[in-house]
Design an enzyme around this catalytic site. Structure first.
Site, PDB file in Angstrom:
ATOM      1  CB  THR A 297     -28.191   9.465  -6.645  1.00 55.01           C
ATOM      2  OG1 THR A 297     -26.799   9.630  -6.923  1.00 55.01           O
ATOM      3  CG2 THR A 297     -28.737   8.331  -7.495  1.00 55.01           C
ATOM      4  CD  GLN A 327     -23.526   9.462  -9.341  1.00 53.45           C
ATOM      5  OE1 GLN A 327     -23.033  10.329 -10.088  1.00 53.45           O
ATOM      6  NE2 GLN A 327     -23.001   9.150  -8.170  1.00 53.45           N
ATOM      7  CD  GLN A 349     -22.983   6.727 -12.960  1.00 53.90           C
ATOM      8  OE1 GLN A 349     -22.282   7.350 -13.753  1.00 53.90           O
ATOM      9  NE2 GLN A 349     -22.621   6.537 -11.696  1.00 53.90           N
ATOM     10  CG  ASP A 350     -27.064   5.590 -10.652  1.00 53.00           C
ATOM     11  OD1 ASP A 350     -26.471   4.525 -10.903  1.00 53.00           O
ATOM     12  OD2 ASP A 350     -26.724   6.356  -9.739  1.00 53.00           O
ATOM     13  CG  ASP A 371     -23.589   1.029 -10.866  1.00 51.52           C
ATOM     14  OD1 ASP A 371     -23.055  -0.023 -11.255  1.00 51.52           O
ATOM     15  OD2 ASP A 371     -22.991   1.884 -10.182  1.00 51.52           O
ATOM     16  CD1 TRP A 441     -23.480   1.420  -4.055  1.00 51.15           C
ATOM     17  CD2 TRP A 441     -25.703   1.160  -4.156  1.00 51.15           C
ATOM     18  NE1 TRP A 441     -24.061   2.617  -3.683  1.00 51.15           N
ATOM     19  CE2 TRP A 441     -25.418   2.476  -3.742  1.00 51.15           C
ATOM     20  CE3 TRP A 441     -27.026   0.763  -4.293  1.00 51.15           C
ATOM     21  CZ2 TRP A 441     -26.433   3.399  -3.443  1.00 51.15           C
ATOM     22  CZ3 TRP A 441     -28.038   1.684  -4.022  1.00 51.15           C
ATOM     23  CH2 TRP A 441     -27.737   2.986  -3.602  1.00 51.15           C
TER      24      TRP A 441
END
Length: 533
Positions: A297, A327, A349-350, A371, A441
């Site tokens: 990530t 991610q 995502q992310d 997220d 998280w």
């Protein structure tokens, strides 16, 4: 004095300090055995007049030495028989532990390394950043399904982690005045918003550049896709800046409109760098690195910034990997006192990794699914537009995932005077997709949404669990004076850590003195807090 008596006194003084008139000792730290062992075996020279601050300073020096030793161990590790993906994760750890040495160095004042002594709050920021590095090193192996490698981590890394947590707790004890238990932070008067709406750490010349509606005429370098500038890529310009700039004076790179398909890295040695583009969706930096294709990530970021004082204006940062790649970071910032103005961050995502330290986002757009604003920074989003996108089938959207893993960290996500709504692709089907303001998280996750317009896409429960009841007693999630169909708190989750703020007395816990970066949203917006409490 007999030498044996002197040594015994030195050891006693090394493990006991005085703070606010009270005794502070190794026995009060999260890891007392580790504290005693390393201080007692330290080769540091202790003076006859040990003060409480010396106890703190010696703890910081010991932690720094262990960071150096851990970095040396990782650097010399034999990875010849390790699979390719594990080498990727170890490469992250090497970079992150090198940065740990940098962060710990900043906690210790010497005339040769710093212009002025760091404040207690600065030290808490640097230690919190080191904790983020420590967690990210481990997370890299988890990203790549290599959790078994964590069992073979060198013991020096475990010792460092414990010393770091102890140092954070000891330094926190010196914050003056002490803050209420929920706030866990000190006054941040240095981060007050001025009349023009920018934090006080933004210098006047930088403010003029940020407020200007025209392209910078005094850029140090110009990037242009068509070859009419000094360089064709942003990475080339950043690399050239190392030779052109002197000291840490602000260095401005103007990136003309165009699509720049590249992964950009700004290291912690590149301070006070400014990127100015031609506007959202005019200047675009794009990439598609992701965990599904073998990146961690951390490493997937299209643009990753570690150098302090970074500023960006009028640029879109995106990761086009798509929701199926999981991610995939568009932008990662570990830059202290970084500012992002009229920028856009697009991903799934992310999307936006607010990695560590102190950050401020104004009039920015953020798009994503799972997220998509996450990390362990002390960060404020003000007057921003936050859009949830259409996720994969049977997948829920979570806007934030704050990563505070220790109660003494001065980190958290604050969304103030912003808009939270469905993006164009989600709007037609938002009724069939669950969207939440965030999920924990890490165990001490902290997120506050204040005076924002929350659309009907947000699930009535408001916040989602991470895994069972993980963190629900230790997190801090707050909502204050929000509006819109998604702002009704009457059906919110009933977790002990959730706080619908309904009174001035409760709101004062988030005032300038008591909550991290609280003064970044209180002035100039009319929230009924008094600065300086």
């Amino acid at each position: 004095m007999d030498i044996h008596v002197f040594l015994v006194c030195s050891i006693i003084l090394s493990v006991v300090g005085v703070v606010h008139g009270q005794v502070l000792s190794c026995n009060q730290t999260p890891y007392p055995v580790t504290c005693h062992y390393f201080i007692e075996s330290s080769k540091l020279l202790f003076s006859d007049e040990m003060s409480g601050l010396s106890f703190r300073d010696n703890t910081l020096r010991i932690t720094l030495e262990q960071a150096r030793e851990a970095y040396r161990v990782i650097l010399s590790a034999d990875l010849s028989s390790v699979e390719k993906q594990a080498k990727v994760a170890w490469a992250d750890c090497l970079e992150l532990y090198e940065d740990n040495v940098h962060q710990l160095n900043q906690t210790i004042f010497t005339s040769s390394t710093l212009d002025k002594p760091p404040t207690i709050d600065d030290v808490q920021t640097y230690l919190s950043a080191a904790i983020a590095n420590d967690e990210t090193c481990k997370n890299g192996f988890m990203d790549l399904n290599l959790a078994s490698h964590l069992q073979s981590f060198p013991s020096i890394m475990t010792n460092f982690s414990k010393l770091l947590i102890n140092a954070l707790a000891i330094n926190k004890a010196y914050l003056n005045p002490p803050s209420p238990p929920l706030s866990r932070a000190s006054s941040r008067g240095s981060r007050r918003l001025l009349a023009d709406g920018f934090p006080s750490w933004v210098a006047m010349p930088d403010r003029r550049l940020l407020q200007s509606s025209t392209s910078p005429t005094k850029a140090d370098l110009v990037v242009a896709k068509d070859g009419t500038g000094d360089h064709k890529t942003i990475s080339e310009a950043i690399d050239a800046s190392k030779k052109l700039r002197s000291g840490t004076k602000r260095f401005i790179i103007y990136v003309q409109k165009g699509i720049y398909n590249e992964n950009v890295v700004v290291t912690n040695k590149m301070k006070n760098l400014m990127l100015i583009g031609d506007g959202i969706d005019a200047t675009i930096v794009t990439g598609d690195k992701n965990v599904q294709d073998g990146s961690t990530t951390y490493r997937s970021a299209t643009v990753g910034v570690s150098g302090d004082g970074f500023i960006a204006k009028g640029i879109t940062f995106e990761n086009t990997a798509g929701p199926q790649k999981h991610q995939a970071v568009a932008f990662r910032s570990g830059s202290d006192f970084s500012v992002f103005y009229k920028c856009s961050f697009k991903g799934y995502q992310d999307t936006l990794y607010v990695y560590s330290k102190r950050q401020f986002y104004k009039e920015c757009d953020i798009y994503g699914t799972v997220d998509f604003i996450f990390g362990d920074a002390a960060v404020v989003f003000q007057n921003c537009r936050i859009y949830a996108r259409k996720p994969m089938s049977n997948q829920a959207n979570t806007i934030t995932a704050q990563g505070r893993s220790d109660p003494n960290e001065n980190t958290g996500i604050v969304i103030h005077d912003s808009i939270i709504d469905a993006g164009p692709d989600l709007k037609p089907v938002q009724g069939s997709v669950r969207t939440f303001l965030g999920r924990p998280w890490q165990q001490y996750s902290r997120t506050v949404v204040m005076k924002s317009a929350i659309g009907g896409l947000v699930n009535p429960a408001g916040w989602a669990p991470w895994d069972g009841d993980f963190g629900i007693k230790t997190l801090y999630y707050g909502e204050y004076m929000n509006t819109g169909p998604g702002a009704d708190t009457s059906h919110r989750i009933k977790w002990p850590g959730y706080h619908p703020i309904t009174s001035l007395a409760e709101a004062e816990k988030f005032s300038v003195q008591n909550f991290l970066v609280g003064d970044a949203w209180i002035p100039a917006t009319g929230v009924p807090f008094t600065a300086g409490l």
